[in-house]
Each structure stands twice: as structure tokens, then as C-alpha cells.
Enzyme design. Structure first.
Site, mmCIF file in Angstrom:
data_model
loop_
_atom_site.group_PDB
_atom_site.id
_atom_site.type_symbol
_atom_site.label_atom_id
_atom_site.label_comp_id
_atom_site.label_asym_id
_atom_site.label_seq_id
_atom_site.Cartn_x
_atom_site.Cartn_y
_atom_site.Cartn_z
ATOM 1 C CG ASP A 1 1.380 2.875 -0.934
ATOM 2 O OD1 ASP A 1 0.843 4.093 -0.628
ATOM 3 O OD2 ASP A 1 1.165 1.886 -0.424
ATOM 4 C CG HIS B 1 2.288 12.263 3.495
ATOM 5 N ND1 HIS B 1 2.874 11.804 4.917
ATOM 6 C CD2 HIS B 1 1.888 13.726 3.793
ATOM 7 C CE1 HIS B 1 3.199 12.700 5.349
ATOM 8 N NE2 HIS B 1 2.588 13.665 5.072
#
Length: 497
Positions: free
Chosen positions: A363, A155
Site C-alpha cells: 500500500d 498515491h
């Protein structure tokens, strides 16, 4: 249909009648409810000694959770996972540390979790493992004789080889990842970084069909960008717009424009740079004094880690300094809230604002950016200022893309967003909603699981062929003729996984 076994560091708490908080939890629960299966992982509790999983069944979903001892928590979770892998994978080598005992604890907990899961697995199950805490999990499963198809999804970002190699056991970790049948990433850039490590280190090679031969195994490697359910979010944002906290903020603004930011309190989010860019806006464009406010919601995370305590202190200091410099009797430029809010309420706050401010330094995807877009009123949408280093930047063409290390560029983007004409905002919003609907959370989940089930089907066919050959009569096997060119007996085709 075969059962799905989901393995993640944390199992989302079961709250009857309440929606799961995050994208991972929502997608996982949907998949488990469709096929039936098990969600296995840490309960979030610190226990005196390791014990068997606690089993709780809700409908056709079984929740199997284990506690961690204080030693395991300190070494596996606080240590190698979050003091070594997390900063390194977010390109913050300056904040990363390596301790051999913590790495040993990381390996020990992965082995222990695999051993506990083994008792719950049935022959036809497929296993979907999530995130950086569990990089070696498949390798531990294979060591226990588990032959089920196992997929892994990361993730967070995956760093380029030069950064990955700063983690001392980097080769062991990548070799362990090659024990999975599928390794999925958020973006093609992350996927390429993994392939580059394999190829440049001469550990294997990639093929044009997305397969990688690494450390003697064949596995599929791909990008599976995680999504949201945009229409459900839009509905929630509208429904919660009349809740008391939203009304209170609307009244307090008294017609001022609102810049909205929501992030976990983490150094990867670029919060200090975000405050400083807003300060630069107020310096360079004094016409906005008293006419715009920034609300930053940053729920605390890993509050027992000293690095995160320093981040909180720094942000409180920056907010206080900027407010002290610009505040008026009836206007506070920055409202910094270090607390957690209900997810649906946050969607309504997004809808209230004129600018979404999402500028992480790095991110994996950043679902807040997608949620901000989905929350907007299509008739009068806000504008999104988004970091180029968020995975979401690849999927949101209508955002104002910025470099979060360039304070002037961020300041200029904020001013442009605040001044953007309605027609342009509407067009940009429509350009972003289309890909959000096209690549929603179900697409992420279903595309990954479809590929994983293809591995399961291929493996089943291979095992069936091997069994048929083994059970064939001796005279039937003797009739197999050598290949005309090589003289060797033909072999069944090798199937990945």
C-alpha cells in the site's frame, strides 16, 4: 497568489454541507478554497461522445468535469490504468496484463484531457496532478505549449526497477514523468525506486539536494507522506459513538472483544490472508472462542472487472468456511460486510474496537491505519496490527508491525494486541498520535505546494532575466566580457523547472 489547478482522474462529487470522503479530496478542497482555483478531471459518467468540460463554480472553486466514452473508459481506465499499472505498482505482476490498444487509449485520453484543460489555464496558474492514471499528463501539456509549473503526486507505491520494467512501455512512461517539475511519492522507498530506475538505466542522475536530471530535464523528486486531521477524526469518532449502528454492534458483542478492519475490496489489501490468520488464532488459542469477533467491512470497487468479482466470491467463501468451522449458536467469528458506510460512522466503529487490523500486501500509505489510531479513546485505546508493506508503518512507531505473508506472525500479533495491558496501549497510542499531529494533512499539502511554488518563482525569475537580456540595447550586450579562464561568455544560471 497564483491559482491552483488540481487534476485528478475523478473529481469528488459536490455535496453541499457534506464533508469530502477521502484524504485526497479533503486536502485538495482545502488548498483550492485558500487560493481559489480549478479542480479538473473525469465526472465518473460514461458518455456517447467527448465534449467540452462541464463548469460549475462554488465560491472561489471551479469544478471542471468531463465524461469518458465507453471506449476511453475501457482502454484508459479499466484497461491500462487498472489492469496494467495498478497490479504492477502493487507488485502483482501475475495479475497484470498489457494490451497495445489499451495503452494507446491511455495516451489518447491523457492527451485529450490536457487539450481540454489548456483552455482553462491562466499564465500564473500552478498545476498539481494526481496519481497513476495521469503519468504522461505533463508531457502532453508541454507538447501543447503549456509552460506553467506542473507537479505530480503518486498515491500508490512505485515499484523497484525490475518490476517497473515488466510494463512494456516503461521507458516511455518514466520519460513522460520527467516532464513534471516535481514528482512526489508517499515514502522514501518509493522515491528511491524512481531514482534507481533513472540511474541504473543510465537515463540521468540524482543530486544531494533532491534534484534529478532525467532524460535531459531537471526535476525535484521527494517523499511527501499524506496525513490526516487526527483531532477532527477523534472528535467525529466520539460524536458518532451513540449512533444506532454503533449501539447495535456494541449490544451484539455482549462484552466480546472486537477486531475491526475496513478496506476497499482489492487484491492488494491481503483480505484472504487476514481471514486465514484470524482462523489460525482460533486454532492455536481456543480460549478466544466466543470471546472475540472480527468485523471486516469491504465496500465493492470496480465491480465490473472480473478479477474483483473473483475476490468477492473468494472472501465470501473464506468467511463462510471459517464461520462454519468455529461458530457457536450465539457467536459468529467473522462478520464480512460488502457494503459502504459513512466515514464518520466508521471512525466510531474504530473507537468501539480493541484491535485495528490493517495488513495490506502492499500500500502507498493506507490512511485507515492512521484513522484507526486517531479514533481511539486516549484513556482506553485499542492496539493496531499493521503490515510492514504499508507506507504508514514508517510513521506509526506504536503499531505491532507484521509481515502479511506470515500467517503465524499475524496470528501472534492479534493475540498480543487482544491481551495488551492498558498502560502499554496508552503509551503506544501516544507514540503514534504525536507524529500524526506533526505530519497532518495540511503539512503534506503545504510542503508539496511550497516546493511547487518555488519552482514557479524560479521559472518566473529565469523568464524575467531572459527577457531583460533580449530587450537590452546592442551596445549593452557587447559590453559583456568573456570569462577569464574559458573565454566563453557567462550565461545565466540554469534553474530547475
Amino acid at each position: 497568489m497564483s491559482r491552483l489547478i488540481v487534476v485528478s482522474n475523478r473529481v469528488a462529487p459536490i455535496q453541499e454541507g457534506k464533508p469530502a470522503a477521502g484524504g485526497l479530496a479533503i486536502g485538495v478542497l482545502d488548498a483550492l478554497k485558500e487560493t481559489g482555483g480549478v479542480w479538473f478531471g473525469w465526472s465518473g459518467e460514461i458518455v456517447g461522445e467527448a465534449s467540452a468540460p462541464v463548469i460549475e463554480k462554488r465560491g472561489n472553486v471551479t469544478y471542471a468535469t468531463v465524461g469518458l466514452t465507453r471506449r476511453d473508459y475501457d482502454q484508459y481506465y479499466r484497461g491500462f490504468s487498472n489492469a496494467t499499472l495498478w497490479p504492477t505498482f502493487h507488485y502483482r505482476n501475475d495479475l497484470s496484463r498489457f494490451d497495445r490498444e489499451e495503452y494507446a487509449g491511455y495516451a489518447r485520453v491523457n492527451a485529450g484531457l490536457a487539450a481540454k484543460l489548456k483552455a482553462l489555464i491562466e499564465p500564473d496558474d500552478i498545476i498539481w496532478v494526481h496519481d497513476y492514471h495521469l503519468l504522461p499528463f505533463a508531457q502532453e501539456c508541454r507538447a501543447l505549449g503549456i509552460k506553467n509549473p506542473i507537479g505530480f503526486f503518486l498515491h500508490i507505491p512505485f515499484p523497484v526497477p525490475e518490476v517497473m520494467r515488466t510494463v512494456p512501455p516503461h521507458e516511455e512512461l518514466i520519460q513522460a514523468m520527467c516532464s513534471y517539475d516535481i514528482v512526489g511519492f508517499q515514502t522514501q522507498a518509493d522515491q528511491q525506486s524512481f531514482v534507481d530506475y533513472i540511474e541504473r538505466g543510465k537515463f540521468g542522475h540524482a543530486t544531494d539536494d533532491g534534484m534529478v536530471q532525467g532524460f535531459g530535464r531537471m526535476l525535484k523528486v521527494g517523499a511527501y507522506p499524506i496525513g490526516i486531521y487526527p483531532d477532527a477524526i477523534a472528535k467525529a469518532a466520539e460524536q458518532f459513538s451513540n449512533r444506532k449502528p454503533v449501539k447495535s454492534l456494541r449490544d451484539a458483542l455482549r462484552g466480546r472483544k472486537l477486531i475491526m478492519s475496513v478496506d476497499r475490496l482489492d487484491y492488494s489489501k491481503g483480505l484472504a490472508e487476514r481471514f486465514q490468520a484470524f482462523e489460525r488464532l482460533l486454532l492455536n488459542a481456543p480460549g478466544w472462542h466466543g470471546r472475540v469477533s472480527l468485523v471486516q467491512i469491504a465496500p465493492p470497487t470496480r465491480s465490473d472487472v472480473q478479477t474483483y468479482q473473483r475476490i468477492r466470491q473468494n472472501l465470501e467463501g473464506e468467511a463462510g468456511r471459517i464461520n462454519g468451522r468455529f461458530a457457536q449458536l450465539d457467536w459468529t467469528p467473522i462478520q464480512y460486510l460488502n457494503r459502504k458506510y459513512d466515514r464518520n460512522l466508521l471512525m466510531a466503529l474504530f473507537r468501539l474496537s480493541q484491535v485495528g487490523y490493517v495488513t495490506p500486501l502492499r500500500d502507498g500509505m493506507n490512511l485507515v491505519a492512521k484513522e484507526y489510531v486517531a479514533s481511539q479513546d486516549p484513556a482506553d485505546p485499542g492496539a493496531l496490527v499493521l503490515s510492514q508493506f504499508a507506507g504508514a508503518a514508517d510513521q506509526l512507531p506504536g503499531a505491532l508491525i507484521v509481515n502479511p505473508f506470515d500467517l503465524s506472525q499475524m496470528s501472534e500479533a492479534l493475540e498480543r494486541a487482544l491481551s495488551m495491558p492498558l498502560a502499554e496501549r496508552q503509551a503506544r497510542h501516544a507514540d503514534m498520535m504525536a507524529p500524526l499531529r506533526e505530519n497532518n494533512l495540511s503539512v503534506w499539502r503545504d510542503s508539496f505546494l511550497s516546493d511547487l511554488r518555488s519552482v514557479a518563482t524560479a521559472a518566473s525569475m529565469t523568464q524575467k532575466t531572459v527577457k531583460q537580456v533580449a530587450e537590452a540595447k546592442p551596445e549593452a550586450r557587447s559590453e559583456v566580457k568573456p570569462d577569464a579562464k574559458s573565454g566563453a561568455k557567462p550565461r545565466p544560471a540554469k534553474v530547475s523547472g
